[in-house]
Motif scaffolding. Structure first.
Motif, PDB file in Angstrom:
ATOM      1  N   ASP A   1       6.439  10.691   7.357  1.00 54.70           N
ATOM      2  CA  ASP A   1       7.624  11.515   7.103  1.00 54.70           C
ATOM      3  C   ASP A   1       8.321  11.977   8.373  1.00 54.70           C
ATOM      4  O   ASP A   1       9.413  12.524   8.314  1.00 54.70           O
ATOM      5  CB  ASP A   1       7.236  12.764   6.297  1.00 54.70           C
ATOM      6  N   GLN A   2       7.641  11.795   9.517  1.00 57.81           N
ATOM      7  CA  GLN A   2       8.223  12.333  10.745  1.00 57.81           C
ATOM      8  C   GLN A   2       8.298  11.312  11.870  1.00 57.81           C
ATOM      9  O   GLN A   2       7.547  11.388  12.844  1.00 57.81           O
ATOM     10  CB  GLN A   2       7.411  13.557  11.197  1.00 57.81           C
ATOM     11  N   PRO A   3       9.208  10.382  11.708  1.00 59.33           N
ATOM     12  CA  PRO A   3       9.398   9.433  12.806  1.00 59.33           C
ATOM     13  C   PRO A   3      10.128  10.103  13.969  1.00 59.33           C
ATOM     14  O   PRO A   3      10.796  11.119  13.790  1.00 59.33           O
ATOM     15  CB  PRO A   3      10.274   8.352  12.184  1.00 59.33           C
ATOM     16  N   GLU A   4       9.950   9.538  15.151  1.00 55.77           N
ATOM     17  CA  GLU A   4      10.730   9.998  16.305  1.00 55.77           C
ATOM     18  C   GLU A   4      12.000   9.157  16.372  1.00 55.77           C
ATOM     19  O   GLU A   4      11.954   7.937  16.203  1.00 55.77           O
ATOM     20  CB  GLU A   4       9.930   9.798  17.599  1.00 55.77           C
ATOM     21  N   LYS A   5      13.102   9.836  16.623  1.00 51.36           N
ATOM     22  CA  LYS A   5      14.371   9.116  16.743  1.00 51.36           C
ATOM     23  C   LYS A   5      14.532   8.684  18.199  1.00 51.36           C
ATOM     24  O   LYS A   5      14.623   9.524  19.087  1.00 51.36           O
ATOM     25  CB  LYS A   5      15.517  10.022  16.304  1.00 51.36           C
ATOM     26  N   ILE A   6      14.532   7.400  18.427  1.00 47.57           N
ATOM     27  CA  ILE A   6      14.596   6.879  19.797  1.00 47.57           C
ATOM     28  C   ILE A   6      16.051   6.646  20.229  1.00 47.57           C
ATOM     29  O   ILE A   6      16.454   7.016  21.314  1.00 47.57           O
ATOM     30  CB  ILE A   6      13.790   5.558  19.908  1.00 47.57           C
ATOM     31  N   VAL A   7      16.819   6.013  19.345  1.00 50.76           N
ATOM     32  CA  VAL A   7      18.226   5.748  19.663  1.00 50.76           C
ATOM     33  C   VAL A   7      19.077   6.205  18.480  1.00 50.76           C
ATOM     34  O   VAL A   7      18.672   6.038  17.324  1.00 50.76           O
ATOM     35  CB  VAL A   7      18.488   4.243  19.909  1.00 50.76           C
ATOM     36  N   THR A   8      20.213   6.778  18.764  1.00 54.32           N
ATOM     37  CA  THR A   8      21.088   7.254  17.686  1.00 54.32           C
ATOM     38  C   THR A   8      22.561   6.963  18.002  1.00 54.32           C
ATOM     39  O   THR A   8      22.913   6.739  19.156  1.00 54.32           O
ATOM     40  CB  THR A   8      20.863   8.765  17.445  1.00 54.32           C
ATOM     41  N   GLY A   9      23.371   6.950  16.949  1.00 63.08           N
ATOM     42  CA  GLY A   9      24.821   6.853  17.141  1.00 63.08           C
ATOM     43  C   GLY A   9      25.346   5.480  17.499  1.00 63.08           C
ATOM     44  O   GLY A   9      26.409   5.354  18.115  1.00 63.08           O
ATOM     45  N   LEU A  10      24.637   4.420  17.097  1.00 64.62           N
ATOM     46  CA  LEU A  10      25.145   3.072  17.389  1.00 64.62           C
ATOM     47  C   LEU A  10      26.224   2.699  16.373  1.00 64.62           C
ATOM     48  O   LEU A  10      26.178   3.091  15.212  1.00 64.62           O
ATOM     49  CB  LEU A  10      23.995   2.062  17.349  1.00 64.62           C
TER      50      LEU A  10
ATOM     51  N   LYS B   1       0.822  -1.199   0.000  1.00 64.92           N
ATOM     52  CA  LYS B   1       0.000   0.000   0.000  1.00 64.92           C
ATOM     53  C   LYS B   1       0.859   1.253   0.000  1.00 64.92           C
ATOM     54  O   LYS B   1       0.602   2.192  -0.727  1.00 64.92           O
ATOM     55  CB  LYS B   1      -0.922   0.017   1.244  1.00 64.92           C
ATOM     56  N   THR B   2       1.869   1.260   0.869  1.00 59.49           N
ATOM     57  CA  THR B   2       2.783   2.400   0.898  1.00 59.49           C
ATOM     58  C   THR B   2       4.186   1.928   1.257  1.00 59.49           C
ATOM     59  O   THR B   2       4.381   0.804   1.744  1.00 59.49           O
ATOM     60  CB  THR B   2       2.384   3.457   1.964  1.00 59.49           C
ATOM     61  N   GLY B   3       5.134   2.819   1.025  1.00 60.06           N
ATOM     62  CA  GLY B   3       6.500   2.609   1.461  1.00 60.06           C
ATOM     63  C   GLY B   3       6.969   3.900   2.089  1.00 60.06           C
ATOM     64  O   GLY B   3       6.529   4.979   1.687  1.00 60.06           O
ATOM     65  N   PHE B   4       7.807   3.822   3.085  1.00 59.76           N
ATOM     66  CA  PHE B   4       8.304   5.047   3.739  1.00 59.76           C
ATOM     67  C   PHE B   4       9.593   4.708   4.473  1.00 59.76           C
ATOM     68  O   PHE B   4      10.019   3.543   4.502  1.00 59.76           O
ATOM     69  CB  PHE B   4       7.250   5.603   4.707  1.00 59.76           C
ATOM     70  N   GLY B   5      10.186   5.707   5.107  1.00 59.18           N
ATOM     71  CA  GLY B   5      11.449   5.464   5.819  1.00 59.18           C
ATOM     72  C   GLY B   5      12.569   5.315   4.809  1.00 59.18           C
ATOM     73  O   GLY B   5      12.652   4.319   4.102  1.00 59.18           O
ATOM     74  N   THR B   6      13.450   6.318   4.726  1.00 58.83           N
ATOM     75  CA  THR B   6      14.455   6.314   3.662  1.00 58.83           C
ATOM     76  C   THR B   6      15.626   5.394   3.977  1.00 58.83           C
ATOM     77  O   THR B   6      16.494   5.188   3.143  1.00 58.83           O
ATOM     78  CB  THR B   6      15.006   7.740   3.464  1.00 58.83           C
ATOM     79  N   PHE B   7      15.643   4.840   5.178  1.00 56.58           N
ATOM     80  CA  PHE B   7      16.824   4.083   5.607  1.00 56.58           C
ATOM     81  C   PHE B   7      16.670   2.572   5.399  1.00 56.58           C
ATOM     82  O   PHE B   7      15.587   2.021   5.553  1.00 56.58           O
ATOM     83  CB  PHE B   7      17.111   4.361   7.093  1.00 56.58           C
TER      84      PHE B   7
ATOM     85  N   ALA C   1      11.378   0.797  14.074  1.00 56.33           N
ATOM     86  CA  ALA C   1      12.172   0.289  12.956  1.00 56.33           C
ATOM     87  C   ALA C   1      13.615   0.759  13.125  1.00 56.33           C
ATOM     88  O   ALA C   1      13.856   1.855  13.624  1.00 56.33           O
ATOM     89  CB  ALA C   1      11.614   0.787  11.634  1.00 56.33           C
ATOM     90  N   SER C   2      14.546  -0.079  12.689  1.00 57.82           N
ATOM     91  CA  SER C   2      15.960   0.267  12.896  1.00 57.82           C
ATOM     92  C   SER C   2      16.724   0.356  11.587  1.00 57.82           C
ATOM     93  O   SER C   2      16.486  -0.401  10.643  1.00 57.82           O
ATOM     94  CB  SER C   2      16.643  -0.770  13.795  1.00 57.82           C
ATOM     95  N   SER C   3      17.650   1.313  11.538  1.00 54.32           N
ATOM     96  CA  SER C   3      18.685   1.315  10.511  1.00 54.32           C
ATOM     97  C   SER C   3      19.879   0.598  11.142  1.00 54.32           C
ATOM     98  O   SER C   3      19.748   0.001  12.202  1.00 54.32           O
ATOM     99  CB  SER C   3      19.052   2.748  10.124  1.00 54.32           C
TER     100      SER C   3
ATOM    101  N   ALA D   1      23.723  -5.315  11.461  1.00 56.99           N
ATOM    102  CA  ALA D   1      22.268  -5.277  11.605  1.00 56.99           C
ATOM    103  C   ALA D   1      21.873  -5.025  13.060  1.00 56.99           C
ATOM    104  O   ALA D   1      22.376  -5.677  13.969  1.00 56.99           O
ATOM    105  CB  ALA D   1      21.658  -6.588  11.117  1.00 56.99           C
ATOM    106  N   LYS D   2      20.978  -4.057  13.262  1.00 60.39           N
ATOM    107  CA  LYS D   2      20.506  -3.764  14.623  1.00 60.39           C
ATOM    108  C   LYS D   2      19.096  -4.347  14.774  1.00 60.39           C
ATOM    109  O   LYS D   2      18.093  -3.682  14.480  1.00 60.39           O
ATOM    110  CB  LYS D   2      20.485  -2.238  14.861  1.00 60.39           C
ATOM    111  N   ALA D   3      19.048  -5.583  15.212  1.00 61.15           N
ATOM    112  CA  ALA D   3      17.753  -6.211  15.450  1.00 61.15           C
ATOM    113  C   ALA D   3      17.143  -5.593  16.704  1.00 61.15           C
ATOM    114  O   ALA D   3      17.869  -5.177  17.612  1.00 61.15           O
ATOM    115  CB  ALA D   3      17.929  -7.716  15.613  1.00 61.15           C
ATOM    116  N   ILE D   4      15.808  -5.520  16.740  1.00 63.58           N
ATOM    117  CA  ILE D   4      15.149  -4.895  17.895  1.00 63.58           C
ATOM    118  C   ILE D   4      13.995  -5.757  18.405  1.00 63.58           C
ATOM    119  O   ILE D   4      13.385  -6.506  17.649  1.00 63.58           O
ATOM    120  CB  ILE D   4      14.600  -3.484  17.551  1.00 63.58           C
TER     121      ILE D   4
END
Lengths: 153, 436
Positions: free
Chosen positions: B147-156, B106-112, B126-128, B164-167
């Motif tokens: 278009d506006q996800p919240e960034k929960i964790v950064t800099g891994l 139906k849709t695609g999003f998240g550029t990562f 979702a994780s990059s 791969a960062k499985a969650i």
């Protein structure tokens, strides 16, 4: 039941290839003019052993690599192109993302500088003349030269 | 455990012989040595979609050619979120709607690109390979503002190896992230023959374990998280066990025992060792990497050869024991505890494990590319594991060469108890159902 045949065929063709190689090397002993060809065959033969010991687990028996991880060694400019760059990959390892035919590969390759000049020459000659590849042999002297300048830089 | 021992020895043979056996006795009638080969106690039949499944089970391909489909989440409404390892046309997450046995994008999003995707408490996580995001969902579990996800964790850390960062999430507002070790055995020079192991392996400070973060706090860095468990080389398949309220993980064991130590390990030994281990984790646990590996044939923790081991000396005295051990290099990428009611009773609360398939068994034939079922009782493995879904790779030759057509990766359970399996080679999503 084709599956049963597959290993047999593989084994038979391997046997054929090996005996064929041996027969050819014996032949080449006669005319001294063809020594380079004999040298090539001997180098390929020795290189196959090095390949089996040090390369096959990542690059696989068909040298096609592993998707996303270990790059193929078949028909790529890395293998068929500049000898110095290729020798340096073996000496220094390879730690960059590499894109080949639209596919990226991310695993690190360790430095194999512990291999002798002749072993590196043999394995590269083997790879450059197997799996459908065709490129000029690499000599121990060429490896030695690259190794010498490699250390300085 | 006795069976498992002969199993691993036979795996190389089984890779070639296995399919002949399957073909020769399609009815599931046991061959003379079937208890030793990689077959199941349950009769395996043609389950559709090219898969072999236990009798009564059926597989359908609900979508294909999607890209590198990694982990998958199915909403209570039966819609699908799937993560692509590389964004396709700028979209790294796909949303599919199901009608019967077909799912349509139906849709695609998240550029990562990335691996992890998880639906919990009104959010899609979702994780990059470096960060974890979340998207607010509406009552139908559809993303509200893609278009506006919240960034929960950064800099891994992402040093390309085991990136791969499985969650997964627990029921107390915590997010768990695998940060794989960017190394095989923490040698001074990774994977270099003769290079020694690093004592006090520095990688473990920032990788080689599972980190716990708050599921609803923004922009968390390493310092905001807790190293929940350490000594885990790489984990892709993990799941929160609802019955025990505990984290279970599948570790990818080390590679190249023969390449690096040809005098200690034959190519045959190197193809089955070390085990791919399942661990039940508690906060603060240490699974022992890189100083030890688990040998599923000796049933022992063995000192890693880079640290003075010889394949026999025991190690890992301070490390926890695995609760289950599988043959080496099969690459467990998906773990799912089955809580549905659709499948027969024996599957309830047991573990499905998607094995991505090996590459590090060469020159021995490659293996894996199947989904395994490990029965559980009271939160512990109970009885032998068995191959549940096979045939992803295609022919026996495709399995042996590693040129598999499909490679199982992510697992999810649908609201009706169906089991979903992704394939990240061709982008296929399988749905496995059971009819009495």
């Amino acid at each position: 039941m084709d599956f049963k045949k597959a290993p047999l065929i593989l084994f038979a063709s391997l046997l054929f290839a090996v005996t064929g190689l041996q027969a050819q090397t014996k032949h080449k002993a006669k005319p001294p003019v063809k020594r380079t060809t004999g040298g090539l065959k001997a180098s390929i033969d020795a290189g196959q052993k090095v390949f089996t010991q040090y390369c096959v687990s990542c690059h696989q028996a068909d040298a096609l690599g592993v998707p996303h991880m270990n790059p193929p060694l078949v028909k790529t400019t890395y293998v068929l192109g500049d000898k110095t760059r290729l020798i340096k990959i073996v000496l220094n390892g390879f730690n960059e993302d590499v894109e080949i035919n639209g596919e990226t590969y991310s695993n690190s390759m360790a430095s194999h500088d512990f291999l002798k000049d002749q072993e590196i020459a043999d394995v590269l000659t083997f790879v450059r003349n197997s799996f459908g590849n065709k490129a000029p042999a690499i000599t121990a002297a060429q490896v030695k030269t690259v190794r010498a300048t490699n250390k300085k830089s | 455990m006795k069976n498992r021992k002969s199993l691993s020895v036979l795996l190389p043979v089984a890779a070639i012989v296995g399919f002949i056996l399957f073909n020769a006795c399609k009815s599931g009638e046991p061959a003379n040595n079937s208890k030793d080969s990689v077959t199941t106690t349950t009769p395996i039949t043609d389950g559709g979609a090219g898969l072999k499944l236990p009798e009564g089970f059926n597989a359908a391909i609900v979508a294909d050619k999607l890209g590198g489909t990694r982990e998958i989440a199915v909403t209570p409404q039966g819609d699908i979120y799937v993560k692509l390892n590389r964004a396709k046309n700028g979209k790294g997450i796909l949303f599919l709607h199901q009608e019967g046995d077909k799912a349509t994008v139906k849709t695609g999003f998240g550029t990562f690109g990335g691996t992890g995707v998880y639906v919990k408490n009104g959010y899609l996580y979702a994780s990059s390979d470096e960060e974890v995001f979340r998207y607010k969902l509406n009552a139908q579990n559809e993303v509200i503002n893609s278009d506006q996800p919240e960034k929960i964790v950064t800099g891994l850390l992402n040093r390309r190896e085991h990136e791969a960062k499985a969650i997964t999430l627990d029921n107390d507002g915590n997010l768990y992230v695998n940060i794989g070790a960017y190394s095989n055995a923490c040698q001074v020079d990774d994977r270099k023959k003769g290079s020694p192991g690093q004592k006090g392996c520095p990688i473990l400070d920032s990788a080689g374990g599972i980190w716990q973060f708050k599921a609803d706090k923004l922009n968390q860095h390493y310092g905001d998280g807790v190293r929940y468990a350490t000594g885990l080389r790489n984990v892709v398949g993990f799941d929160w066990n609802q019955q025990n309220n505990q984290l279970y993980v599948m570790q990818h064991g080390r590679d190249q025992l023969h390449d690096l130590f040809p005098d200690m390990f034959t190519t045959q030994q190197s193809a089955v060792l070390p085990a791919e281990c399942m661990y039940a984790l508690k906060k603060g646990d240490n699974a022992g990497w890189p100083y030890m590996y688990y040998d599923q044939e000796q049933h022992k923790k063995i000192l890693m050869p880079e640290y003075g081991g010889d394949g026999k000396k025991e190690g890992g005295q301070d490390a926890i024991d695995p609760i289950a051990a599988f043959p080496g290099h099969l690459a467990p990428n998906g773990l799912l505890f089955y809580t549905g009611n659709q499948f027969p009773e024996k599957y309830k609360n047991g573990a499905f494990i998607a094995f991505h398939g090996s590459w590090n068994r060469a020159p021995e034939p490659q293996a894996g590319y199947f989904v395994v079922f490990q029965p559980f009782k009271d939160g512990k493995p109970s009885g032998e594991w068995e191959v549940f879904a096979d045939g992803f790779a295609g022919t026996a030759a495709q399995t042996a060469s590693g040129r598999a057509e499909h490679r199982p990766c992510g697992l999810a359970q649908g609201p009706d108890g169906s089991l979903y399996v992704t394939d990240d080679n061709q982008g296929t999503i399988y749905k496995i159902t059971y009819k009495k």
